[in-house]
Scaffold this motif. Structure first.
Motif, PDB file in Angstrom:
ATOM      1  N   THR A 115       0.842  -1.210   0.000  1.00  0.00           N
ATOM      2  CA  THR A 115       0.000   0.000   0.000  1.00  0.00           C
ATOM      3  C   THR A 115       0.871   1.250   0.000  1.00  0.00           C
ATOM      4  O   THR A 115       0.532   2.260  -0.590  1.00  0.00           O
ATOM      5  CB  THR A 115      -0.945   0.051   1.216  1.00  0.00           C
ATOM      6  OG1 THR A 115      -0.164   0.069   2.429  1.00  0.00           O
ATOM      7  CG2 THR A 115      -1.894  -1.131   1.225  1.00  0.00           C
ATOM      8  N   HIS A 116       2.002   1.151   0.713  1.00  0.00           N
ATOM      9  CA  HIS A 116       3.000   2.219   0.726  1.00  0.00           C
ATOM     10  C   HIS A 116       4.291   1.622   1.249  1.00  0.00           C
ATOM     11  O   HIS A 116       4.331   0.448   1.629  1.00  0.00           O
ATOM     12  CB  HIS A 116       2.518   3.420   1.548  1.00  0.00           C
ATOM     13  CG  HIS A 116       2.283   3.157   3.008  1.00  0.00           C
ATOM     14  ND1 HIS A 116       1.322   2.287   3.479  1.00  0.00           N
ATOM     15  CD2 HIS A 116       2.895   3.647   4.126  1.00  0.00           C
ATOM     16  CE1 HIS A 116       1.345   2.264   4.792  1.00  0.00           C
ATOM     17  NE2 HIS A 116       2.299   3.082   5.227  1.00  0.00           N
ATOM     18  N   LEU A 117       5.359   2.417   1.259  1.00  0.00           N
ATOM     19  CA  LEU A 117       6.680   1.836   1.475  1.00  0.00           C
ATOM     20  C   LEU A 117       7.280   2.178   2.840  1.00  0.00           C
ATOM     21  O   LEU A 117       8.495   2.254   2.984  1.00  0.00           O
ATOM     22  CB  LEU A 117       7.619   2.236   0.330  1.00  0.00           C
ATOM     23  CG  LEU A 117       7.148   1.749  -1.050  1.00  0.00           C
ATOM     24  CD1 LEU A 117       8.128   2.174  -2.145  1.00  0.00           C
ATOM     25  CD2 LEU A 117       6.933   0.233  -1.084  1.00  0.00           C
ATOM     26  N   ALA A 119       8.407   1.283   6.736  1.00  0.00           N
ATOM     27  CA  ALA A 119       9.110   0.109   7.268  1.00  0.00           C
ATOM     28  C   ALA A 119       8.177  -0.946   7.852  1.00  0.00           C
ATOM     29  O   ALA A 119       8.499  -2.133   7.824  1.00  0.00           O
ATOM     30  CB  ALA A 119      10.100   0.563   8.342  1.00  0.00           C
ATOM     31  N   ASP A 120       7.011  -0.535   8.364  1.00  0.00           N
ATOM     32  CA  ASP A 120       6.097  -1.513   8.967  1.00  0.00           C
ATOM     33  C   ASP A 120       5.116  -2.096   7.949  1.00  0.00           C
ATOM     34  O   ASP A 120       4.147  -2.756   8.325  1.00  0.00           O
ATOM     35  CB  ASP A 120       5.342  -0.896  10.155  1.00  0.00           C
ATOM     36  CG  ASP A 120       4.519   0.315   9.765  1.00  0.00           C
ATOM     37  OD1 ASP A 120       5.005   1.159   8.986  1.00  0.00           O
ATOM     38  OD2 ASP A 120       3.368   0.423  10.229  1.00  0.00           O
ATOM     39  N   HIS A 121       5.384  -1.860   6.656  1.00  0.00           N
ATOM     40  CA  HIS A 121       4.513  -2.410   5.601  1.00  0.00           C
ATOM     41  C   HIS A 121       5.280  -3.217   4.565  1.00  0.00           C
ATOM     42  O   HIS A 121       4.671  -3.863   3.716  1.00  0.00           O
ATOM     43  CB  HIS A 121       3.731  -1.281   4.927  1.00  0.00           C
ATOM     44  CG  HIS A 121       2.745  -0.660   5.859  1.00  0.00           C
ATOM     45  ND1 HIS A 121       1.394  -0.923   5.824  1.00  0.00           N
ATOM     46  CD2 HIS A 121       2.935   0.173   6.928  1.00  0.00           C
ATOM     47  CE1 HIS A 121       0.787  -0.281   6.810  1.00  0.00           C
ATOM     48  NE2 HIS A 121       1.704   0.401   7.490  1.00  0.00           N
ATOM     49  N   VAL A 122       6.593  -3.177   4.646  1.00  0.00           N
ATOM     50  CA  VAL A 122       7.399  -3.870   3.614  1.00  0.00           C
ATOM     51  C   VAL A 122       8.422  -4.836   4.218  1.00  0.00           C
ATOM     52  O   VAL A 122       9.196  -5.455   3.483  1.00  0.00           O
ATOM     53  CB  VAL A 122       8.148  -2.852   2.708  1.00  0.00           C
ATOM     54  CG1 VAL A 122       7.160  -1.977   1.944  1.00  0.00           C
ATOM     55  CG2 VAL A 122       9.116  -1.982   3.508  1.00  0.00           C
ATOM     56  N   GLY A 215      -4.879   0.218   4.180  1.00  0.00           N
ATOM     57  CA  GLY A 215      -3.497   0.516   4.563  1.00  0.00           C
ATOM     58  C   GLY A 215      -3.459   1.456   5.745  1.00  0.00           C
ATOM     59  O   GLY A 215      -4.120   1.224   6.766  1.00  0.00           O
ATOM     60  N   ASP A 216      -2.728   2.556   5.593  1.00  0.00           N
ATOM     61  CA  ASP A 216      -2.639   3.549   6.661  1.00  0.00           C
ATOM     62  C   ASP A 216      -3.422   4.826   6.327  1.00  0.00           C
ATOM     63  O   ASP A 216      -3.107   5.903   6.839  1.00  0.00           O
ATOM     64  CB  ASP A 216      -1.181   3.907   6.954  1.00  0.00           C
ATOM     65  CG  ASP A 216      -0.489   2.846   7.809  1.00  0.00           C
ATOM     66  OD1 ASP A 216      -1.132   1.843   8.162  1.00  0.00           O
ATOM     67  OD2 ASP A 216       0.710   3.028   8.115  1.00  0.00           O
ATOM     68  N   ALA A 217      -4.457   4.703   5.492  1.00  0.00           N
ATOM     69  CA  ALA A 217      -5.339   5.856   5.279  1.00  0.00           C
ATOM     70  C   ALA A 217      -6.063   6.180   6.577  1.00  0.00           C
ATOM     71  O   ALA A 217      -6.517   7.305   6.793  1.00  0.00           O
ATOM     72  CB  ALA A 217      -6.337   5.575   4.158  1.00  0.00           C
ATOM     73  N   ALA A 261      -4.580  -1.505   8.077  1.00  0.00           N
ATOM     74  CA  ALA A 261      -3.439  -2.345   8.460  1.00  0.00           C
ATOM     75  C   ALA A 261      -3.323  -2.549   9.970  1.00  0.00           C
ATOM     76  O   ALA A 261      -2.799  -3.563  10.409  1.00  0.00           O
ATOM     77  CB  ALA A 261      -2.140  -1.725   7.940  1.00  0.00           C
ATOM     78  N   HIS A 262      -3.792  -1.584  10.760  1.00  0.00           N
ATOM     79  CA  HIS A 262      -3.395  -1.580  12.178  1.00  0.00           C
ATOM     80  C   HIS A 262      -4.538  -1.649  13.187  1.00  0.00           C
ATOM     81  O   HIS A 262      -4.312  -1.428  14.372  1.00  0.00           O
ATOM     82  CB  HIS A 262      -2.573  -0.319  12.482  1.00  0.00           C
ATOM     83  CG  HIS A 262      -1.308  -0.200  11.703  1.00  0.00           C
ATOM     84  ND1 HIS A 262      -0.341  -1.171  11.700  1.00  0.00           N
ATOM     85  CD2 HIS A 262      -0.844   0.785  10.885  1.00  0.00           C
ATOM     86  CE1 HIS A 262       0.676  -0.788  10.923  1.00  0.00           C
ATOM     87  NE2 HIS A 262       0.390   0.397  10.412  1.00  0.00           N
ATOM     88  N   PHE A 263      -5.780  -1.900  12.736  1.00  0.00           N
ATOM     89  CA  PHE A 263      -6.890  -1.939  13.698  1.00  0.00           C
ATOM     90  C   PHE A 263      -6.754  -3.162  14.612  1.00  0.00           C
ATOM     91  O   PHE A 263      -6.250  -4.195  14.201  1.00  0.00           O
ATOM     92  CB  PHE A 263      -8.239  -1.992  12.959  1.00  0.00           C
ATOM     93  CG  PHE A 263      -8.802  -0.645  12.580  1.00  0.00           C
ATOM     94  CD1 PHE A 263      -7.972   0.447  12.367  1.00  0.00           C
ATOM     95  CD2 PHE A 263     -10.175  -0.457  12.433  1.00  0.00           C
ATOM     96  CE1 PHE A 263      -8.494   1.693  12.008  1.00  0.00           C
ATOM     97  CE2 PHE A 263     -10.705   0.781  12.080  1.00  0.00           C
ATOM     98  CZ  PHE A 263      -9.868   1.844  11.866  1.00  0.00           C
TER      99      PHE A 263
HETATM  100 ZN   LIG Z   1       1.739   1.530   9.164  1.00  0.00          ZN
END
Ligand SMILES: [Zn+2]
Length: 282
Positions: A115-117, A119-122, A215-217, A261-263
Motif C-alpha cells: 500500500t505504501h513503502l 518500514a512496517d509495511h514492507v 493501509g494507513d489511510a 493495516a493496524h486496527f
Molecule cells: Zn503503518
C-alpha cells in the motif's frame, strides 16, 4: 484460531506479525486531545487505554480463484531498525508461521501488494540469505504505486526500509510499478489515496459485501470519531485528512468493510455515520 471474512469468491484472513504495537496517542497523533473522545462509549481499552493507542501489525491474506495475494508485509525479521527497539533485528518468523497456519508456504504467494513503502509495511518483502536481502516470496510479483516508489527512490528514509526491503525486490526483477485504477486481480482495484505518503494506495474489493483495504489511510478506530486527527508519520496532513474523509464517507452505511493495516482484532469493521463523524456499525 484466525478469523476469516468471506466476501463472495474472496477469502480474507489476517496474518499477524506483531499482535500489539503500543504507542502514546500524543506521539502518534500530536495535538490529539483524548478528552475529545469523552462520552464515546464504543472506544474500548483494546483501542486506547491510559493515553496509549493499541495497534496491530497485520498483513492481509487474500485467496481468490486459486490466487494467493498478500497486502503489506509488516515489520519483518533481521532488519536494522535501531529507532524502534520492537522492530530491531527481530528473530520472530512470525509472518511465515502465520502463513503456514493457513496451509501456505512463501512460494505459494502470487502477488504482494505494498500500500505504501513504510518500514512496517514492507518488512517481510525480503529475508536475509547468505548476507543478502532476497525476496521472501520468490514466485510473487510485488506491486507498488509508481508515485510511491518514485517518492522513496532517493528520498531520506527514516528506517532504511527502501534499501533493505524494496530495492532488492526491484533488483531481482520482481516488482511492478502501477498506476491508479490498476487491477490487482479480478474485482480488486487500486486507488491512490495520498496524504499518509505521496503515493499511498487503497485496494477496493468488489466481491460479496465489498471492502476497502485501507493501509494507513486510517490508523486507529479513534479516527472514526475524529477523522481530522493526523498521524505524525503522514507526509501531508491536509491530504491525509481529505483521503480519510473520502474513504469514510464512501464506506459509511454502505455495508462494505473497512480493512486497514493496524486496527485491533479482528482488524475489520463496518462504518456508520454518527453526526458529522463516524462510528463502527452495529
Ligand atoms: Zn503503518
Amino acid at each position: 484460531m484466525t478469523q476469516r471474512l468471506t466476501l463472495g469468491a474472496l477469502e480474507v484472513s489476517g496474518l499477524t506479525d506483531l499482535a500489539r504495537f503500543d504507542i502514546p496517542l500524543s506521539e502518534i497523533m500530536p495535538g490529539a486531545d483524548p478528552a475529545a473522545l469523552d462520552g464515546i462509549d464504543w472506544i474500548g481499552p483494546e483501542v486506547l487505554s491510559d493515553g496509549i493507542l493499541h495497534m496491530a501489525m497485520r498483513a492481509w491474506l487474500l485467496r481468490l480463484e486459486g490466487r494467493v495475494i498478500l497486502i503489506d508485509t509488516c515489520v519483518g525479521d533481521d532488519k536494522d531498525r535501531p529507532a524502534r527497539p520492537e522492530w530491531h533485528r527481530r528473530r520472530s518468523g512470525a509472518l511465515i508461521a502465520a502463513l503456514a497456519a493457513e496451509g501456505l508456504r512463501p512460494d505459494d504467494v502470487d502477488v504482494v501488494m505494498c500500500t505504501h513503502l513504510h518500514a512496517d509495511h514492507v518488512g517481510w518483502n525480503t529475508v536475509r540469505e547468505d548476507g543478502r536481502w532476497v525476496p521472501t516470496f520468490p514466485g510473487a510479483r510485488y506491486v507498488c504505486g509508481r508515485t510511491e516508489y518514485r517518492h522513496w527512490d532517493g528520498a531520506a528514509d527514516a528506517h532504511g526500509a527502501f534499501a533493505d526491503s524494496v530495492l532488492p525486490v526491484m533488483a531481482a526483477g520482481r516488482m511492478d510499478l502501477v498506476e491508479d485504477g490498476w487491477e490487482l486481480a479480478r474485482g480488486l482495484t487500486l486507488e491512490t489515496t495520498p496524504g499518509h505518503t505521496p503515493g499511498h494506495m487503497c485496494i477496493h474489493a468488489d466481491h460479496g459485501a465489498g471492502a476497502v483495504f485501507a493501509g494507513d489511510a486510517i490508523h486507529s478506530p479513534v479516527q472514526l470519531a475524529r477523522p481530522d486527527w493526523v498521524s505524525a508519520f503522514c507526509s501531508d496532513a491536509e491530504a491525509a485528512r481529505a483521503s480519510r474523509l473520502r474513504l469514510l464517507e464512501e464506506l459509511a452505511d454502505s455495508g462494505r468493510w473497512l480493512i486497514p493495516a493496524h486496527f485491533p482484532d479482528p482488524g475489520w469493521m463496518r462504518v456508520a455515520r454518527a453526526g458529522r463523524a463516524f462510528r463502527p456499525a452495529a
